[in-house]
Design an enzyme around this catalytic site. Structure first.
Site, PDB file in Angstrom:
ATOM      1  N   ASP A 186       0.851  -1.194   0.000  1.00 42.34           N
ATOM      2  CA  ASP A 186       0.000   0.000   0.000  1.00 42.34           C
ATOM      3  C   ASP A 186       0.886   1.243   0.000  1.00 42.34           C
ATOM      4  O   ASP A 186       2.039   1.203   0.427  1.00 42.34           O
ATOM      5  CB  ASP A 186      -0.970  -0.007   1.180  1.00 42.34           C
ATOM      6  CG  ASP A 186      -0.351  -0.596   2.437  1.00 42.34           C
ATOM      7  OD1 ASP A 186       0.888  -0.669   2.519  1.00 42.34           O
ATOM      8  OD2 ASP A 186      -1.102  -0.991   3.341  1.00 42.34           O
ATOM      9  N   GLU A 239      -5.965   3.008   3.595  1.00 41.62           N
ATOM     10  CA  GLU A 239      -6.530   3.494   4.864  1.00 41.62           C
ATOM     11  C   GLU A 239      -8.015   3.831   4.748  1.00 41.62           C
ATOM     12  O   GLU A 239      -8.750   3.793   5.721  1.00 41.62           O
ATOM     13  CB  GLU A 239      -5.769   4.737   5.335  1.00 41.62           C
ATOM     14  CG  GLU A 239      -4.318   4.487   5.699  1.00 41.62           C
ATOM     15  CD  GLU A 239      -4.147   3.618   6.936  1.00 41.62           C
ATOM     16  OE1 GLU A 239      -5.135   3.302   7.609  1.00 41.62           O
ATOM     17  OE2 GLU A 239      -2.988   3.241   7.204  1.00 41.62           O
TER      18      GLU A 239
HETATM   19  C1  LIG Z   1      -3.714  -1.422   8.936  1.00 43.52           C
HETATM   20  C2  LIG Z   1      -4.717  -0.386   9.239  1.00 43.52           C
HETATM   21  O1  LIG Z   1      -4.543   0.395  10.153  1.00 43.52           O
HETATM   22  N1  LIG Z   1      -5.789  -0.345   8.432  1.00 43.52           N
HETATM   23  C3  LIG Z   1      -6.891   0.542   8.632  1.00 43.52           C
HETATM   24  C4  LIG Z   1      -7.975   0.213   7.645  1.00 43.52           C
HETATM   25  C5  LIG Z   1      -9.141   1.188   7.753  1.00 43.52           C
HETATM   26  C6  LIG Z   1     -10.453   0.629   7.324  1.00 43.52           C
HETATM   27  C7  LIG Z   1     -11.588   1.617   7.286  1.00 43.52           C
HETATM   28  N2  LIG Z   1     -11.253   2.910   6.765  1.00 43.52           N
HETATM   29  C8  LIG Z   1     -12.170   1.773   8.677  1.00 43.52           C
HETATM   30  O2  LIG Z   1     -11.801   2.727   9.376  1.00 43.52           O
HETATM   31  O3  LIG Z   1     -13.013   0.986   9.058  1.00 43.52           O
HETATM   32  C9  LIG Z   1      -7.422   0.375  10.053  1.00 43.52           C
HETATM   33  O4  LIG Z   1      -7.886   1.377  10.609  1.00 43.52           O
HETATM   34  O5  LIG Z   1      -7.368  -0.730  10.612  1.00 43.52           O
END
Ligand SMILES: CC(=O)N[C@@H](CCC[C@H](N)C(=O)O)C(=O)O
Length: 381
Positions: A73, A132
């Protein structure tokens, strides 16, 4: 192959230019420059107007039996950095606080090796925007970027882990990351003068009550032996101290290790919002967006093979890691293409998404060494 010193320089330069989801133009241009300086004999670079900041690089294998995908990413977060680094973010209010600068650098390290030493199998490196938010992985897949010669038969990708020693690889069979669903709640009350609360319907008071009741879902509705999360990360309401707010907006995230858990929490959010609306004679609009943030399910056969290599390689430190409630839209890609997600330890003083997140750069070369070894081993099978 790019040296460790060069990789650290690349990571620092990427760290200085973080960009938010789907706005990664400088990052993509930087990646293109690094890739253009590699030996080009086996490489084909692809971009697409359908997802302009995505970047794919195919490495033609010598005796291909399969196409192995490797995904990184490339986006950053709206976090103001507090690290005091000489190479800190130059983009105000934006930071690589989730380590995607390290992810990209590891991918470039691997790519630089295979650009020089032709792999046996075909390789596809996918530099993915918008992890993200906005589900860049899903967008790329649904818009056909991973098709034809750019369609992997199996897919691998990592996430950095602040609590593992630098360079340690972590993984487990089964679910590695949670699925997530964004949740938005808009409270429609009635604004008014701060001195006459009886003539208004205060959206801030309703929001406060709503947040406290939402907390009971995980505390009192979710089976304690299962895993569920509901975090409200943002509230917006009001304009000035002496005006009662007529509207409040809450933004949060729901997480579960299964789709059923996510659906259950969504249902309880709807029910509680309806109850609070009735109690306070307000209207509350509720909406959810899961996008591609499916639970990250590692393929049993490929992941058994991955773990076997990492456990037996003499130059790799490996730990079995339990599932985490972080989300990842790699979950969507793994629902379409079998593969493995794993952790790379970066031993950071600050956690993921924190303003003092600071990965130990020794993890980069160790990560490249471990993954390169795995990919070479996989190509002999
Ligand atoms: C690895 C990481 O931190 N990923 C993010 C993915 C976000 C998903 C979505 N935007 C949400 O907030 O539900 C995370 O916050 O885990």
């Amino acid at each position: 192959m790019l040296t460790e010193a060069k990789l650290i320089q690349i990571r620092r330069q990427l760290h200085q230019i973080p960009e938010l989801a789907l706005q990664e133009t400088m990052t993509q241009a930087y990646l293109k420059r690094v890739i253009a300086a590699l030996p080009q004999t086996y490489l084909t670079v692809k971009t697409s107007a359908d997802l302009p900041t995505a970047l794919l690089v195919r490495v033609a294998g010598s005796q291909p039996q399969r196409t192995i995908g490797y995904r990184t990413d490339i986006d950053a977060l709206p976090v103001t950095e507090h690290n005091g680094l000489a190479f800190q973010s130059t983009h105000p209010g934006i930071m690589h606080a989730c380590g995607h600068d390290v992810h990209m650098t590891v991918a470039l390290g691997l790519l630089s090796y295979f650009a020089d030493q032709q792999p046996r199998d075909d390789l596809v490196f996918f530099f993915q925007p918008a992890e993200e938010s906005e589900s860049g992985g899903k967008l790329a897949y649904d818009r056909g970027l991973l098709t034809g010669k750019f369609r992997p038969d199996e897919f691998y990708g990592l996430h950095d882990h602040p609590d593992l020693p630098a360079g340690t690889i972590g993984c487990q069979l089964g679910t590695l990351f949670a699925g997530t669903s964004e949740v938005n709640l808009i409270i429609h009350g009635t604004s008014g003068h701060a001195a006459f609360p009886q003539k208004a319907n205060d959206a801030i008071v309703i929001a406060a009550s709503l947040v406290m009741q939402l907390q009971t879902i995980v505390a009192r509705n979710v089976d304690p032996t299962a895993c569920g999360v509901l975090t409200i990360g943002k509230i917006t309401a009001g304009t000035i101290r002496n005006v009662i707010a007529g509207e409040a907006r809450l933004e949060g995230t729901i997480r579960g290790l299964t789709q059923d858990m996510i659906s259950f929490i969504q249902q309880r959010v709807r029910e509680i919002a309806a109850g609070v609306a009735l109690t306070y004679q307000a209207r509350i609009d509720v909406s959810f967006n899961q996008g591609g943030y499916y639970p990250v399910e590692n393929d049993p056969t490929l992941t058994t093979n991955f773990i076997r290599y990492m456990q037996t390689a003499t130059d790799v430190d490996f730990q079995t890691t339990p599932p985490a409630m972080t989300g990842e839209d790699f979950g969507y890609l793994l629902a379409k293409i079998p593969g493995t997600m794993f952790w790379l330890g970066v031993d950071s003083p600050g956690g993921l998404h924190a303003a003092n997140f600071q990965p130990n750069e020794a993890s980069i070369f160790k990560g490249v060494t471990a993954i390169r070894g795995f990919l070479c081993d996989r190509m002999t099978q």
